[in-house]
Design an enzyme around this catalytic site. Sequence first.
Site, PDB file in Angstrom:
ATOM      1  NE  ARG A 170      -2.896   1.281   3.161  1.00 19.70           N
ATOM      2  CZ  ARG A 170      -3.509   1.381   4.656  1.00 19.70           C
ATOM      3  NH1 ARG A 170      -5.282   1.150   4.604  1.00 19.70           N
ATOM      4  NH2 ARG A 170      -3.120   1.044   5.827  1.00 19.70           N
ATOM      5  CG  ASP A 456      -3.978   3.200  11.476  1.00 20.03           C
ATOM      6  OD1 ASP A 456      -4.821   3.668  12.507  1.00 20.03           O
ATOM      7  OD2 ASP A 456      -4.137   1.488  10.976  1.00 20.03           O
TER       8      ASP A 456
HETATM    9  C1  LIG Z   1      -6.967   1.528   9.285  1.00 24.26           C
HETATM   10  C2  LIG Z   1      -6.055   0.930   9.047  1.00 24.26           C
HETATM   11  O1  LIG Z   1      -5.103   1.185   7.805  1.00 24.26           O
HETATM   12  S1  LIG Z   1      -5.862  -0.698   9.886  1.00 24.26           S
HETATM   13  C3  LIG Z   1      -4.189  -0.934   8.932  1.00 24.26           C
HETATM   14  C4  LIG Z   1      -2.429  -0.681   9.317  1.00 24.26           C
HETATM   15  N1  LIG Z   1      -2.753  -0.843  10.678  1.00 24.26           N
HETATM   16  C5  LIG Z   1      -2.282  -2.050  10.800  1.00 24.26           C
HETATM   17  O2  LIG Z   1      -1.476  -2.453   9.750  1.00 24.26           O
HETATM   18  C6  LIG Z   1      -1.297  -2.298  12.144  1.00 24.26           C
HETATM   19  C7  LIG Z   1      -0.362  -3.771  12.346  1.00 24.26           C
HETATM   20  N2  LIG Z   1       0.002  -4.501  13.629  1.00 24.26           N
HETATM   21  C8  LIG Z   1       0.318  -3.743  13.950  1.00 24.26           C
HETATM   22  O3  LIG Z   1       1.536  -2.846  14.173  1.00 24.26           O
HETATM   23  C9  LIG Z   1       0.702  -4.018  15.686  1.00 24.26           C
HETATM   24  O4  LIG Z   1       0.077  -5.569  16.286  1.00 24.26           O
HETATM   25  C10 LIG Z   1       0.690  -3.659  16.553  1.00 24.26           C
HETATM   26  C11 LIG Z   1       1.297  -2.031  16.696  1.00 24.26           C
HETATM   27  C12 LIG Z   1      -0.999  -3.135  17.010  1.00 24.26           C
HETATM   28  C13 LIG Z   1       1.217  -4.096  18.458  1.00 24.26           C
HETATM   29  O5  LIG Z   1       2.168  -4.454  18.211  1.00 24.26           O
HETATM   30  P1  LIG Z   1       3.582  -4.896  19.656  1.00 24.26           P
HETATM   31  O6  LIG Z   1       2.768  -4.392  20.065  1.00 24.26           O
HETATM   32  O7  LIG Z   1       4.544  -5.231  18.780  1.00 24.26           O
HETATM   33  O8  LIG Z   1       2.754  -6.854  19.470  1.00 24.26           O
HETATM   34  P2  LIG Z   1       3.009  -7.774  20.362  1.00 24.26           P
HETATM   35  O9  LIG Z   1       3.932  -7.439  21.281  1.00 24.26           O
HETATM   36  O10 LIG Z   1       1.780  -8.684  20.562  1.00 24.26           O
HETATM   37  O11 LIG Z   1       3.248  -8.960  19.101  1.00 24.26           O
HETATM   38  C14 LIG Z   1       3.593 -10.069  19.418  1.00 24.26           C
HETATM   39  C15 LIG Z   1       4.642 -10.464  17.419  1.00 24.26           C
HETATM   40  O12 LIG Z   1       3.992 -10.749  16.782  1.00 24.26           O
HETATM   41  C16 LIG Z   1       4.649  -9.845  15.551  1.00 24.26           C
HETATM   42  N3  LIG Z   1       3.521  -9.422  15.427  1.00 24.26           N
HETATM   43  C17 LIG Z   1       2.945  -8.336  15.850  1.00 24.26           C
HETATM   44  N4  LIG Z   1       1.486  -7.341  14.784  1.00 24.26           N
HETATM   45  C18 LIG Z   1       2.226  -8.063  13.647  1.00 24.26           C
HETATM   46  C19 LIG Z   1       2.522  -7.831  12.458  1.00 24.26           C
HETATM   47  N5  LIG Z   1       0.981  -6.519  11.856  1.00 24.26           N
HETATM   48  N6  LIG Z   1       2.148  -8.047  11.536  1.00 24.26           N
HETATM   49  C20 LIG Z   1       2.965  -9.130  12.023  1.00 24.26           C
HETATM   50  N7  LIG Z   1       4.244  -8.883  13.058  1.00 24.26           N
HETATM   51  C21 LIG Z   1       3.542  -8.123  13.773  1.00 24.26           C
HETATM   52  C22 LIG Z   1       5.251  -8.959  16.577  1.00 24.26           C
HETATM   53  O13 LIG Z   1       6.218  -8.162  15.691  1.00 24.26           O
HETATM   54  C23 LIG Z   1       5.817  -9.960  17.462  1.00 24.26           C
HETATM   55  O14 LIG Z   1       7.228 -10.535  17.071  1.00 24.26           O
HETATM   56  P3  LIG Z   1       7.792 -10.786  17.563  1.00 24.26           P
HETATM   57  O15 LIG Z   1       7.127 -12.567  19.237  1.00 24.26           O
HETATM   58  O16 LIG Z   1       8.501 -12.243  17.009  1.00 24.26           O
HETATM   59  O17 LIG Z   1       8.969 -10.011  18.641  1.00 24.26           O
HETATM   60  O1  LIG Z   2      -6.779   1.703   6.030  1.00 23.19           O
HETATM   61  C1  LIG Z   2      -7.659   1.271   5.989  1.00 23.19           C
HETATM   62  C2  LIG Z   2      -8.696   1.910   7.222  1.00 23.19           C
HETATM   63  O2  LIG Z   2     -10.038   1.405   8.193  1.00 23.19           O
HETATM   64  O3  LIG Z   2      -8.812   3.432   7.108  1.00 23.19           O
HETATM   65 MG   LIG Z   3      -7.721   4.018   5.782  1.00 15.53          MG
END
Ligand SMILES: CC(=O)SCCNC(=O)CCNC(=O)[C@H](O)C(C)(C)COP(=O)(O)OP(=O)(O)OC[C@H]1O[C@@H](n2cnc3c(N)ncnc32)[C@H](O)[C@@H]1OP(=O)(O)O
Ligand SMILES: O=CC(=O)O
Ligand SMILES: [Mg+2]
Length: 555
Positions: A170, A456
């Site tokens: 994206r 986010d």
């Molecule tokens: C509205 C929108 O646009 S939604 C789309 C955009 N938003 C996103 O993509 C958010 C994605 N998610 C994240 O960034 C994360 O899950 C967070 C920041 C919310 C939480 O992250 P953390 O606090 O690091 O979670 P946590 O400590 O429980 O992580 C555990 C493990 O999962 C991994 N992990 C957590 N989320 C993700 C993810 N989305 N992708 C890959 N790995 C992940 C961490 O890297 C960690 O790995 P490790 O055990 O090997 O070290």
């Molecule tokens: O990108 C996704 C959203 O919900 O905003």
């Molecule tokens: Mg969005």
Amino acid sequence: MKSGGRGYDVPEGVDIRGRYDEEFANILTKDALQFVVDLQREFRNHVNYAMECRKEAKRRYNQGALPGFDPATRNIREGVWTCAPVPPAVADRRVEITGPVERKMIINALNSGAKVFMADFEDALSPNWENLMRGQVNLKDAVDGTISFHDKARNRDYKLNDQIAKLFVRPRGWHLPEAHILIDGEPATGCLVDFGLYFYHNYAKFRQNQGAGFGPFFYLPKMEHSREAKIWNNVFERAEKMAGIERGSIRATVLIETLPAVFQMDEILYELRDHSVGLNCGRWDYIFSYVKTFQAHPDRLLPDRVQVGMTQHFMRSYSELLIRTCHRRGVHAMGGMAAQIPIRDDPAANEAALDLVRKDKLREVKAGHDGTWAAHPGLIPDCVEVFTNNMGNAPNQIQTVKREDAAALTEEDLLQRPRGVRTMEGLRLNTRVGIQYLAAWLTGSGSVPLYNLMEDAATAEISRVQNWQWLKYGVELDGDGLGVKVTKDLFGRVVEEEMTRIESEVGKEKFKKGMYKEACKIFTRQCTTPTLDDFLTLDAYNYIVIQHPQGSSNL
Ligand SMILES: CC(=O)SCCNC(=O)CCNC(=O)[C@H](O)C(C)(C)COP(=O)(O)OP(=O)(O)OC[C@H]1O[C@@H](n2cnc3c(N)ncnc32)[C@H](O)[C@@H]1OP(=O)(O)O
Ligand SMILES: O=CC(=O)O
Ligand SMILES: [Mg+2]
């Protein structure tokens, strides 16, 4: 020509102001930059025009007009046509994980068991130079299949499994500039940099390793009108021509995440009909956009953010119409992101959070969505189970759930005022979350866990514009029986108290080292400004631009 720090080798008209790094130089090659420059020169006037049209539409909404279906494109909405067939590689997208383009997370996401990983330069990424360029390096290694990571603190090695998710990328929205790359003296368009560099370096390997002859695949954010989709379509055709690959190789899913875009879904698919793999309900930006679009409509104020869920009539109508539109045109109707994430240290709270996610996914699959988003690897098994229990072995529901009933949805359904109450706790939570998110963003993290929810840029935007709206119209917070009016004085007190609370929650040391004070200043200004800023991140971007030689900022 040399440019930037120790010197990138750049084409005529390009000035790189980002830090020099040998790894970045492998991405910022002269040929790759030439491709970005060609895109910028060919499309900049179209992008500028589209941004002017957004301003013009805003003027109309601010004068009282409501968004609606365009009579001029009725023939597209009513016509019988379909998009190009879905590439077999992405027929099954029942669960997609999303995350920033950070190295370890990319590996974890690709290994997560999700069908797709959406690697994000938008809502989940703070677009500083290091994040953007490292993100490009990481994606190239991921597509090459060579990506690995050593976690020193835990002495743990990360590498790809045999079975991995399909990669979608994206790029940023059309509105964001890239101030570290000047083209003909002006900041480049952020998304053309993200797209151009990624496409140039990866299209060949991607088609071989991931797309089975198709690709690369993209998610396209924050569009407001089909003219913006048309620019993307032209960019894709230009890229396919440069690469010498078949027209229709590149595929993209468009996020319907602005209120004006819900009235343009057919038109957007039509513009991208040779390059489309569907639409997605970007619910968080959509809520943000509802407030933004109605910023001058005091009769359409939102209740507390936590009450604006997918079961509100306007949200349900939007997702149902999206399903009907996509399935009629032969492409995926993707669901959205539940904000809950696993709660490690509290099994009961964790189970409650998972239950909310499962309910949200059940609603989506029963409504006819073909897949959904998950924010965290810990949610994948539950999301897969819900979709599989309801879809069985079929890869999607495109042909089986047509939702013709949604054809009856009207403009009124799509705009209906959300129901609920406004509370002091709502104002406090918006403030506490908005400031903490911004503090994280300023220090390089674009997605963070706050109070057990994923935050986010899109969720933070809701906090910001909701505070602005309540202040602007001096709303009464009557949901908790206090009957207090939101004024600048009250907001000032709330900010002070929430800053004290944040300090005690994160600890004095982290508070001092972090950028909480700067975040507070930016957030407070944006909530109290007479004219609503279009995007939180546009203003905040000025704080993360570090140009070389230092102090030469062009913004
Ligand atoms: C509205 C929108 O646009 S939604 C789309 C955009 N938003 C996103 O993509 C958010 C994605 N998610 C994240 O960034 C994360 O899950 C967070 C920041 C919310 C939480 O992250 P953390 O606090 O690091 O979670 P946590 O400590 O429980 O992580 C555990 C493990 O999962 C991994 N992990 C957590 N989320 C993700 C993810 N989305 N992708 C890959 N790995 C992940 C961490 O890297 C960690 O790995 P490790 O055990 O090997 O070290
Ligand atoms: O990108 C996704 C959203 O919900 O905003
Ligand atoms: Mg969005």
